[in-house]
Design a protein around this motif. Structure first.
Motif, PDB file in Angstrom:
ATOM      1  N   LEU A 271       0.975  -1.149  -0.113  1.00  0.00           N
ATOM      2  CA  LEU A 271      -0.014   0.003  -0.077  1.00  0.00           C
ATOM      3  C   LEU A 271       0.814   1.134  -0.135  1.00  0.00           C
ATOM      4  CD1 LEU A 271      -2.847  -0.972   2.419  1.00  0.00           C
ATOM      5  CD2 LEU A 271      -2.983  -0.927  -0.019  1.00  0.00           C
ATOM      6  N   ASN A 272       1.739   1.335   0.754  1.00  0.00           N
ATOM      7  CA  ASN A 272       2.654   2.380   0.832  1.00  0.00           C
ATOM      8  C   ASN A 272       3.537   2.424  -0.459  1.00  0.00           C
ATOM      9  OD1 ASN A 272       2.056   3.741   3.379  1.00  0.00           O
ATOM     10  ND2 ASN A 272       3.390   1.943   4.512  1.00  0.00           N
ATOM     11  N   ASN A 273       3.831   1.671  -1.237  1.00  0.00           N
ATOM     12  CA  ASN A 273       4.559   1.858  -2.532  1.00  0.00           C
ATOM     13  C   ASN A 273       3.619   1.908  -3.775  1.00  0.00           C
ATOM     14  OD1 ASN A 273       7.217   2.163  -1.541  1.00  0.00           O
ATOM     15  ND2 ASN A 273       6.714   0.086  -0.564  1.00  0.00           N
TER      16      ASN A 273
ATOM     17  N   PHE B 268       0.483   4.327   5.378  1.00  0.00           N
ATOM     18  CA  PHE B 268      -0.028   3.299   6.025  1.00  0.00           C
ATOM     19  C   PHE B 268       0.472   2.807   7.278  1.00  0.00           C
ATOM     20  CE2 PHE B 268      -1.990   3.670   1.869  1.00  0.00           C
ATOM     21  CZ  PHE B 268      -3.468   3.527   1.958  1.00  0.00           C
ATOM     22  N   THR B 269      -0.016   2.580   8.462  1.00  0.00           N
ATOM     23  CA  THR B 269       0.801   2.307   9.414  1.00  0.00           C
ATOM     24  C   THR B 269       0.399   0.966  10.507  1.00  0.00           C
ATOM     25  OG1 THR B 269      -0.732   3.524  10.921  1.00  0.00           O
ATOM     26  CG2 THR B 269       1.281   4.539  10.248  1.00  0.00           C
TER      27      THR B 269
ATOM     28  N   SER C  84      -4.997   1.505   9.332  1.00  0.00           N
ATOM     29  CA  SER C  84      -4.784   2.630   9.899  1.00  0.00           C
ATOM     30  C   SER C  84      -3.707   3.557   8.889  1.00  0.00           C
ATOM     31  CB  SER C  84      -4.268   2.928  11.150  1.00  0.00           C
ATOM     32  OG  SER C  84      -5.332   2.143  12.220  1.00  0.00           O
ATOM     33  N   ALA C  85      -3.664   4.689   8.975  1.00  0.00           N
ATOM     34  CA  ALA C  85      -2.781   5.750   8.174  1.00  0.00           C
ATOM     35  C   ALA C  85      -2.460   7.132   8.979  1.00  0.00           C
ATOM     36  CB  ALA C  85      -2.816   5.679   6.633  1.00  0.00           C
ATOM     37  N   THR C  86      -1.356   7.503   8.725  1.00  0.00           N
ATOM     38  CA  THR C  86      -1.009   9.052   9.110  1.00  0.00           C
ATOM     39  C   THR C  86      -0.947   9.783   7.922  1.00  0.00           C
ATOM     40  OG1 THR C  86       1.345   8.915   8.844  1.00  0.00           O
ATOM     41  CG2 THR C  86      -0.029   8.172  11.139  1.00  0.00           C
ATOM     42  N   MET C  87      -1.279  10.983   8.057  1.00  0.00           N
ATOM     43  CA  MET C  87      -1.025  12.248   7.172  1.00  0.00           C
ATOM     44  C   MET C  87      -0.510  13.378   7.984  1.00  0.00           C
ATOM     45  SD  MET C  87      -3.949  13.709   4.506  1.00  0.00           S
ATOM     46  CE  MET C  87      -4.951  14.712   5.691  1.00  0.00           C
TER      47      MET C  87
END
Length: 140
Positions: free
Chosen positions: A13-15, A29-30, A38-41
């Protein structure tokens, strides 16, 4: 899903989608569990509206990114994909800097429709946005 599979999914997901909206906003995505993602921004001027606070649309981008990815992570992507058909977002508190964390969880995970709730919180854990999202599951 094993811990290794969860990490591989987060890495994917992160790539995935370099140069697209989620990447341009710094969404990372964490965490992935059996029923949540969950994810941060980061909250910088890049996501501000003219009054110097996070634009509601930026909250919606984070929420929709989480809701869509949550559905697709739990589908057989060789046969199906999920697309958003409805989003309802409530902006509850403003934020001008720092990092927000969003968590999407299923309300209903049916064969043709997924409904999720997405809660976005500031660094103090305060709820700043509450969103519900509906995805249709479509056969390829």
């Amino acid at each position: 899903m094993t811990e290794q599979e969860k990490q591989e999914t987060l890495d994917f997901l992160n790539n995935w989608g370099n140069g697209l909206l989620a990447k341009n906003l710094g969404i990372l995505f964490t965490q992935l569990t059996e029923d949540s993602l969950s994810a941060t921004m980061p909250v910088t001027e890049k996501v501000h509206q003219p009054f110097g606070i996070m634009h509601g649309g930026a909250s919606c981008v984070l929420a929709e990114t989480l809701g869509s990815c949550l559905s697709n992570v739990f589908l057989d992507t060789e046969k199906f994909y999920a697309v958003g058909t409805n989003i309802n977002s409530n902006h509850l508190r403003s934020i001008s800097k720092g990092t927000v964390t969003g968590t999407a969880k299923f309300i209903r995970k049916g064969k043709t429709v997924h409904v999720s709730e997405i809660k976005i919180r500031n660094e103090k854990g305060e709820l700043i946005n509450y969103t519900t999202m509906t995805n249709n599951v479509i056969a390829k």
